[in-house]
Design a protein around this motif. Structure first.
Motif, mmCIF file in Angstrom:
data_model
loop_
_atom_site.group_PDB
_atom_site.id
_atom_site.type_symbol
_atom_site.label_atom_id
_atom_site.label_comp_id
_atom_site.label_asym_id
_atom_site.label_seq_id
_atom_site.Cartn_x
_atom_site.Cartn_y
_atom_site.Cartn_z
ATOM 1 N N ARG A 44 0.708 -1.221 0.133
ATOM 2 C CA ARG A 44 -0.059 -0.007 -0.065
ATOM 3 C C ARG A 44 0.760 1.365 0.065
ATOM 4 N NH1 ARG A 44 -3.595 -1.160 4.935
ATOM 5 N NH2 ARG A 44 -3.164 -3.417 5.027
ATOM 6 N N THR A 45 2.058 1.128 0.365
ATOM 7 C CA THR A 45 2.914 2.495 0.462
ATOM 8 C C THR A 45 3.944 2.249 -0.556
ATOM 9 O OG1 THR A 45 4.260 1.260 2.312
ATOM 10 C CG2 THR A 45 2.487 2.822 2.832
ATOM 11 N N GLY A 46 3.880 1.448 -1.480
ATOM 12 C CA GLY A 46 4.760 1.379 -2.696
ATOM 13 C C GLY A 46 6.057 0.796 -2.539
ATOM 14 N N ALA A 47 6.250 -0.162 -1.215
ATOM 15 C CA ALA A 47 7.348 -1.069 -1.000
ATOM 16 C C ALA A 47 7.553 -2.060 -2.162
ATOM 17 C CB ALA A 47 7.181 -1.598 0.518
ATOM 18 N N THR A 48 8.797 -2.583 -2.260
ATOM 19 C CA THR A 48 9.160 -3.640 -2.955
ATOM 20 C C THR A 48 9.579 -4.787 -2.072
ATOM 21 O OG1 THR A 48 10.023 -2.180 -4.949
ATOM 22 C CG2 THR A 48 10.821 -4.389 -4.622
ATOM 23 N N LEU A 49 9.120 -6.030 -2.387
ATOM 24 C CA LEU A 49 9.507 -7.126 -1.361
ATOM 25 C C LEU A 49 10.362 -8.013 -2.292
ATOM 26 C CD1 LEU A 49 5.739 -7.708 0.087
ATOM 27 C CD2 LEU A 49 7.455 -6.079 0.856
ATOM 28 N N GLU A 50 11.459 -8.608 -1.450
ATOM 29 C CA GLU A 50 11.975 -9.619 -2.201
ATOM 30 C C GLU A 50 11.909 -10.781 -1.281
ATOM 31 O OE1 GLU A 50 16.884 -10.454 -2.703
ATOM 32 O OE2 GLU A 50 15.973 -8.492 -2.605
ATOM 33 N N LEU A 51 11.603 -11.898 -1.834
ATOM 34 C CA LEU A 51 11.383 -13.019 -1.215
ATOM 35 C C LEU A 51 12.408 -14.357 -1.712
ATOM 36 C CD1 LEU A 51 9.470 -14.504 0.575
ATOM 37 C CD2 LEU A 51 8.027 -15.186 -1.484
ATOM 38 N N ARG A 52 13.193 -14.944 -0.874
ATOM 39 C CA ARG A 52 14.125 -15.778 -1.467
ATOM 40 C C ARG A 52 14.144 -16.925 -0.394
ATOM 41 N NH1 ARG A 52 19.731 -12.537 -2.332
ATOM 42 N NH2 ARG A 52 20.021 -14.492 -3.057
ATOM 43 N N GLU A 53 14.463 -18.280 -0.909
ATOM 44 C CA GLU A 53 14.603 -19.463 0.217
ATOM 45 C C GLU A 53 15.728 -19.102 0.753
ATOM 46 O OE1 GLU A 53 14.639 -24.157 -0.234
ATOM 47 O OE2 GLU A 53 13.812 -23.037 -1.962
ATOM 48 N N ILE A 54 15.747 -19.692 2.005
ATOM 49 C CA ILE A 54 17.212 -19.829 2.801
ATOM 50 C C ILE A 54 17.648 -21.188 2.387
ATOM 51 C CG2 ILE A 54 17.904 -19.805 5.121
ATOM 52 C CD1 ILE A 54 15.580 -17.807 5.809
ATOM 53 N N ILE A 55 18.763 -21.135 2.339
ATOM 54 C CA ILE A 55 19.562 -22.575 2.146
ATOM 55 C C ILE A 55 19.703 -23.260 3.445
ATOM 56 C CG2 ILE A 55 21.304 -23.971 1.091
ATOM 57 C CD1 ILE A 55 21.633 -21.694 -0.872
ATOM 58 N N ASN A 56 19.074 -24.695 3.710
ATOM 59 C CA ASN A 56 19.426 -25.045 5.059
ATOM 60 C C ASN A 56 20.996 -25.775 4.881
ATOM 61 O OD1 ASN A 56 19.435 -26.732 7.229
ATOM 62 N ND2 ASN A 56 17.440 -27.624 7.110
ATOM 63 N N THR A 57 21.748 -25.555 5.531
ATOM 64 C CA THR A 57 23.306 -26.042 5.492
ATOM 65 C C THR A 57 23.359 -27.088 6.667
ATOM 66 O OG1 THR A 57 23.844 -24.229 7.089
ATOM 67 C CG2 THR A 57 24.148 -23.896 4.640
ATOM 68 N N ASP A 58 22.211 -27.374 7.254
ATOM 69 C CA ASP A 58 22.342 -28.327 8.278
ATOM 70 C C ASP A 58 22.246 -29.867 7.908
ATOM 71 O OD1 ASP A 58 22.679 -26.687 10.115
ATOM 72 O OD2 ASP A 58 20.678 -26.392 10.946
ATOM 73 N N GLU A 59 21.662 -29.748 6.376
ATOM 74 C CA GLU A 59 21.264 -31.068 5.786
ATOM 75 C C GLU A 59 22.226 -31.612 5.071
ATOM 76 O OE1 GLU A 59 18.120 -30.279 3.222
ATOM 77 O OE2 GLU A 59 16.716 -30.120 5.019
#
Length: 112
Positions: free
Chosen positions: A97-112
């Motif tokens: 609503r305020t004009g923001a840009t969102l960035e969505l990224r998967e977090i790599i699980n390094t415990d596997e």
């Protein structure tokens, strides 16, 4: 479930809003987070201070985005089975609503 980092990029002067607008924004986020919690997609999230530093090649400079018009104002860590599912959850984020840009990224699980 996988973890996803959601970064909120807003106008660099996001801290210069009225108290009423700030309260309305906080309330909108509370309500949005409640829906994420209810659906099992919320892990954590917080706003970020406007002030900070930038490090590049070991050198420290003032404020993270002094010459830029936008900055990262907050983050969420979301839970979802896929990027597509996380995207659906993010589409009703109140920051749009305020004009923001969102960035969505998967977090790599390094415990596997």
């Amino acid at each position: 479930m996988k973890e996803f980092l959601l970064l909120i990029r807003e106008n660099a002067d996001y801290g210069n809003v009225s108290v009423q607008d700030m309260q309305a924004d906080i309330q909108a986020h509370i309500e949005w987070v409640e829906t994420l919690v209810a659906s099992g997609n919320f892990r954590e999230g917080n706003p970020l201070e406007a002030k900070g530093i930038t490090l590049k090649n070991g050198l420290v400079t003032d404020g993270p985005y002094v010459e830029m018009k936008e900055c990262i104002s907050g983050y969420y860590i979301l839970l979802a089975d896929s990027l597509e599912q996380a995207t659906i959850r993010v589409k009703d984020c109140p920051d749009f609503r305020t004009g923001a840009t969102l960035e969505l990224r998967e977090i790599i699980n390094t415990d596997e």
